[in-house]
Design an enzyme around this catalytic site. Structure first.
Site, short mmCIF file in Angstrom:
data_model
loop_
_atom_site.label_atom_id
_atom_site.label_comp_id
_atom_site.label_asym_id
_atom_site.label_seq_id
_atom_site.Cartn_x
_atom_site.Cartn_y
_atom_site.Cartn_z
N ASN A 1 -15.45 26.82 -38.95
CA ASN A 1 -14.72 25.75 -39.63
C ASN A 1 -14.70 24.55 -38.69
O ASN A 1 -13.98 24.53 -37.71
CB ASN A 1 -13.29 26.23 -39.92
CG ASN A 1 -12.39 25.11 -40.42
OD1 ASN A 1 -12.87 24.07 -40.85
ND2 ASN A 1 -11.08 25.33 -40.36
N LYS B 1 -13.69 21.54 -39.27
CA LYS B 1 -12.59 20.58 -39.45
C LYS B 1 -13.18 19.15 -39.48
O LYS B 1 -14.28 18.97 -39.97
CB LYS B 1 -11.54 20.77 -38.37
CG LYS B 1 -11.15 22.25 -38.22
CD LYS B 1 -9.99 22.50 -37.34
CE LYS B 1 -9.74 24.01 -37.27
NZ LYS B 1 -8.49 24.35 -36.62
N HIS C 1 -5.92 26.37 -45.93
CA HIS C 1 -5.92 26.37 -44.46
C HIS C 1 -4.59 25.83 -43.95
O HIS C 1 -3.99 24.95 -44.57
CB HIS C 1 -7.08 25.51 -43.93
CG HIS C 1 -7.23 25.63 -42.44
ND1 HIS C 1 -6.49 24.89 -41.56
CD2 HIS C 1 -8.01 26.45 -41.69
CE1 HIS C 1 -6.82 25.23 -40.32
NE2 HIS C 1 -7.74 26.18 -40.38
N GLU D 1 -3.81 23.78 -41.76
CA GLU D 1 -3.71 22.31 -41.60
C GLU D 1 -3.49 21.64 -42.94
O GLU D 1 -2.80 20.62 -43.04
CB GLU D 1 -4.95 21.79 -40.87
CG GLU D 1 -4.91 22.16 -39.39
CD GLU D 1 -6.24 22.48 -38.76
OE1 GLU D 1 -7.30 22.08 -39.29
OE2 GLU D 1 -6.24 23.17 -37.71
N GLU E 1 -4.81 33.82 -40.60
CA GLU E 1 -4.81 32.89 -39.46
C GLU E 1 -3.37 32.60 -39.06
O GLU E 1 -2.72 31.72 -39.64
CB GLU E 1 -5.50 31.58 -39.85
CG GLU E 1 -6.96 31.75 -40.19
CD GLU E 1 -7.73 30.46 -39.95
OE1 GLU E 1 -8.68 30.50 -39.18
OE2 GLU E 1 -7.37 29.43 -40.51
N GLY F 1 -6.06 26.88 -32.65
CA GLY F 1 -6.28 25.77 -31.72
C GLY F 1 -5.40 25.82 -30.48
O GLY F 1 -5.30 24.84 -29.75
N SER G 1 -8.10 30.89 -32.50
CA SER G 1 -8.56 30.96 -31.10
C SER G 1 -9.56 32.10 -30.85
O SER G 1 -9.56 32.71 -29.78
CB SER G 1 -7.38 31.04 -30.14
OG SER G 1 -6.61 29.84 -30.21
#
Ligand code: PGA
Length: 254
Positions: free
Chosen positions: A10, A12, A93, A95, A165, A171, A209
């Site tokens: 991904n 992003k 997701h 985000e 996730e 991240g 991660s």
């Protein structure tokens, strides 16, 4: 094994069109002739059509989409536009949920639209640090799954891929331990079994991660069927290293 591993990158909001095609050309050259797992890249929307002309064994996905097929929705991309460009679409997701305030009802509409237009949804779910620390992980995940899959038939759910996730792991360098991830993946698979889904044919990915140093230990777990990788998918050598390590994962039972 009934569920070949799926290794997904991904990207992003990273990489231009030319960086995307250079990465794909390079990765395609590195991949072994008989690839025993599925490799999917999620580049930015604007790079999808160029990427589609460069892929061989790599598959493509979009990072998001809107649920309507066309209309006055400035800045949005529809499932009809994605058809023919990519096979997969990331939905929900963290985000999207946390920065862009997407809610489960909206994610549910997107899931239905993706399935209607034959796109394979990769549905992301996960708990925040506060939720985990408060002992609410399973309840949060069950709620997300229930709301996001609401109204879908067994046959439709069977086509979904779920990516677990944990928000606190995305991240941050703070990966879930293989045991923590396995525990959640087992829980998700049981929830699906309760809905009469053939859970042995259902893929559940881990994301947060994932890197070369931890991918094997995670992917060796019986209920982890692949990885959704952000930061560590941006460099072709590092991503290829993860793919190579994943190829060596052998599972008992699967
Ligand atoms: P990360 O991102 O690998 O950089 O933690 C994963 C994701 O957001 O899908």
């Amino acid at each position: 094994m009934t569920r070949p591993l799926l290794i997904a990158g991904n990207w992003k909001m990273n990489k231009t069109v030319s960086e995307t095609t250079a990465f794909i050309d390079s990765l395609e050259r590195k991949l072994p002739g008989n690839l025993p797992l599925t490799v999917v890249l999620f580049p930015p929307f604007v790079a999808l059509s160029s990427a589609a002309r460069h892929i061989g064994r790599i598959q493509l996905g979009a990072q998001n989409m809107y649920h309507e097929s066309s209309g006055a929705f400035t800045g949005e991309v529809s499932p009809v536009m994605l058809q023919g460009l990519c096979r997969h679409v990331l939905l929900g997701h963290s985000e999207r949920r946390h920065i862009f305030h997407e809610e489960d009802a909206q994610i549910n509409r997107k899931l239905r639209a993706a399935l209607e237009f034959d796109l394979q949804p990769v549905l992301c779910i996960g708990e925040t640090k506060e939720q985990r620390d408060g002992g609410h992980t399973f309840e949060i995940l069950e709620n997300q799954l229930t709301r996001d899959l609401e109204g879908l038939s067994v046959a439709q759910i069977q086509k979904v891929v779920v990516a677990y996730e944990p928000v606190w792991a995305i991240g941050t360098g703070d990966t879930a331990t293989p045991r923590q991830a396995q525990e959640v993946h087992r829980f998700i698979r049981t929830l699906l079994e309760n809905r009469k889904i053939d859970s042995q044919r259902f893929r559940i990915l881990y994301g947060g991660s994932v890197k070369s140093a931890n991918c094997r230990d995670l992917l060796c777990q019986p209920d982890i069927d692949g990885a959704l990788i952000g930061g560590a998918s941006l460099h072709v050598d590092g991503f290829f290293d993860i793919i190579q390590k994943s190829i060596t994962v052998e599972k008992l039972g699967g």
